[in-house]
Motif scaffolding. Sequence first.
Motif, PDB file in Angstrom:
ATOM      1  N   ARG A   1      -4.346  -8.231  -4.026  1.00  0.00           N
ATOM      2  CA  ARG A   1      -4.843  -6.896  -3.648  1.00  0.00           C
ATOM      3  C   ARG A   1      -4.836  -6.820  -2.118  1.00  0.00           C
ATOM      4  O   ARG A   1      -5.841  -7.060  -1.463  1.00  0.00           O
ATOM      5  CB  ARG A   1      -6.229  -6.653  -4.231  1.00  0.00           C
ATOM      6  CG  ARG A   1      -6.241  -6.629  -5.763  1.00  0.00           C
ATOM      7  CD  ARG A   1      -7.586  -6.238  -6.323  1.00  0.00           C
ATOM      8  NE  ARG A   1      -7.627  -6.315  -7.765  1.00  0.00           N
ATOM      9  CZ  ARG A   1      -7.273  -5.332  -8.602  1.00  0.00           C
ATOM     10  NH1 ARG A   1      -6.856  -4.173  -8.091  1.00  0.00           N
ATOM     11  NH2 ARG A   1      -7.340  -5.489  -9.907  1.00  0.00           N
TER      12      ARG A   1
ATOM     13  N   TRP B   1      -4.553  -4.305  -0.241  1.00  0.00           N
ATOM     14  CA  TRP B   1      -5.174  -3.087   0.302  1.00  0.00           C
ATOM     15  C   TRP B   1      -6.670  -3.041   0.003  1.00  0.00           C
ATOM     16  O   TRP B   1      -7.270  -1.988  -0.039  1.00  0.00           O
ATOM     17  CB  TRP B   1      -4.483  -1.861  -0.292  1.00  0.00           C
ATOM     18  CG  TRP B   1      -3.034  -1.793   0.105  1.00  0.00           C
ATOM     19  CD1 TRP B   1      -2.508  -1.144   1.195  1.00  0.00           C
ATOM     20  CD2 TRP B   1      -1.939  -2.443  -0.535  1.00  0.00           C
ATOM     21  NE1 TRP B   1      -1.155  -1.350   1.252  1.00  0.00           N
ATOM     22  CE2 TRP B   1      -0.770  -2.138   0.212  1.00  0.00           C
ATOM     23  CE3 TRP B   1      -1.813  -3.257  -1.670  1.00  0.00           C
ATOM     24  CZ2 TRP B   1       0.496  -2.614  -0.143  1.00  0.00           C
ATOM     25  CZ3 TRP B   1      -0.562  -3.732  -2.016  1.00  0.00           C
ATOM     26  CH2 TRP B   1       0.574  -3.410  -1.246  1.00  0.00           C
TER      27      TRP B   1
ATOM     28  N   PRO C   1      -4.834  -1.347  -5.397  1.00  0.00           N
ATOM     29  CA  PRO C   1      -3.993  -1.806  -6.509  1.00  0.00           C
ATOM     30  C   PRO C   1      -3.532  -3.238  -6.319  1.00  0.00           C
ATOM     31  O   PRO C   1      -3.505  -3.764  -5.199  1.00  0.00           O
ATOM     32  CB  PRO C   1      -2.801  -0.835  -6.441  1.00  0.00           C
ATOM     33  CG  PRO C   1      -2.700  -0.498  -4.984  1.00  0.00           C
ATOM     34  CD  PRO C   1      -4.123  -0.426  -4.495  1.00  0.00           C
TER      35      PRO C   1
ATOM     36  N   TYR D   1       1.219  -1.599  -7.159  1.00  0.00           N
ATOM     37  CA  TYR D   1       1.569  -0.825  -5.962  1.00  0.00           C
ATOM     38  C   TYR D   1       3.069  -0.569  -5.896  1.00  0.00           C
ATOM     39  O   TYR D   1       3.505   0.545  -5.583  1.00  0.00           O
ATOM     40  CB  TYR D   1       1.100  -1.574  -4.721  1.00  0.00           C
ATOM     41  CG  TYR D   1       1.481  -0.908  -3.417  1.00  0.00           C
ATOM     42  CD1 TYR D   1       0.761   0.175  -2.934  1.00  0.00           C
ATOM     43  CD2 TYR D   1       2.565  -1.373  -2.668  1.00  0.00           C
ATOM     44  CE1 TYR D   1       1.099   0.784  -1.736  1.00  0.00           C
ATOM     45  CE2 TYR D   1       2.909  -0.770  -1.464  1.00  0.00           C
ATOM     46  CZ  TYR D   1       2.175   0.310  -1.010  1.00  0.00           C
ATOM     47  OH  TYR D   1       2.527   0.913   0.176  1.00  0.00           O
TER      48      TYR D   1
ATOM     49  N   ARG E   1       5.022   3.020  -5.774  1.00  0.00           N
ATOM     50  CA  ARG E   1       6.003   3.370  -4.744  1.00  0.00           C
ATOM     51  C   ARG E   1       7.325   3.793  -5.370  1.00  0.00           C
ATOM     52  O   ARG E   1       7.959   4.760  -4.939  1.00  0.00           O
ATOM     53  CB  ARG E   1       6.238   2.171  -3.813  1.00  0.00           C
ATOM     54  CG  ARG E   1       5.055   1.785  -2.951  1.00  0.00           C
ATOM     55  CD  ARG E   1       4.768   2.806  -1.857  1.00  0.00           C
ATOM     56  NE  ARG E   1       5.900   3.004  -0.959  1.00  0.00           N
ATOM     57  CZ  ARG E   1       6.182   2.222   0.078  1.00  0.00           C
ATOM     58  NH1 ARG E   1       5.418   1.168   0.340  1.00  0.00           N
ATOM     59  NH2 ARG E   1       7.205   2.486   0.867  1.00  0.00           N
TER      60      ARG E   1
END
Length: 212
Positions: free
Chosen positions: A24, A26, A31, A36, A40
């Motif tokens: 993780r 972030w 996410p 992630y 995207r």
Amino acid sequence: MSISCIIIAGGASRRMGTDKRRLRLWGERGPMLLEYMVIRAARFSDDIVVALNDPEAWSGLQARLVRDEVARSGPLAGLAAGLAVCRHEYALALACDLPLVQDALIDALLAYPRPYDALAPIRPDEGARAPRNPQAAEPLLAIYRRTCLAAIRDCLQRGARALVEPLEMVDARYLAPDIWRQYDPHGVSFINVNNPEDVERVKMIIASSPKC
């Protein structure tokens, strides 16, 4: 033009010591890395395929999951599995561990004139090499036509594991650094997350650049 996206997610993470797909980067409420990358990919593709060794562990992922075509054969087997089921003629292949890949660079790859069998950027650390040398290319930030599947399977049958080998067997084009740096000046799209040191580096970049 519509395009599929194949996320190569393997599962070994030997150098990391833990499953890097579940990182993780972030924050604890952010996410996981694989989630992630799927998010995207949904920006530019309506057909997302994730190739991995343990699809049963990711049943909630918002993508089609396929098992590597040949067990313990590395990313090349995942690429083969993805191309075999993709719905569009062309597919963007993305390594799961490229969290900083820039939308502008992907857009530039998608806009490159077709037809071709494969299109790959030359890695930033390979600028001194010939701009058409497949050995200098980044094969998991690249576009493949379904016609590449025969070459990839041939490599797998011969026991070849190098991702760049199929590029030598098809009509491949290359995006030189002086071109792609217009869209990613610092080359952050090519930063892999392979070990704990990489994790800290990527976290620092994310913290200093909200767009990452």
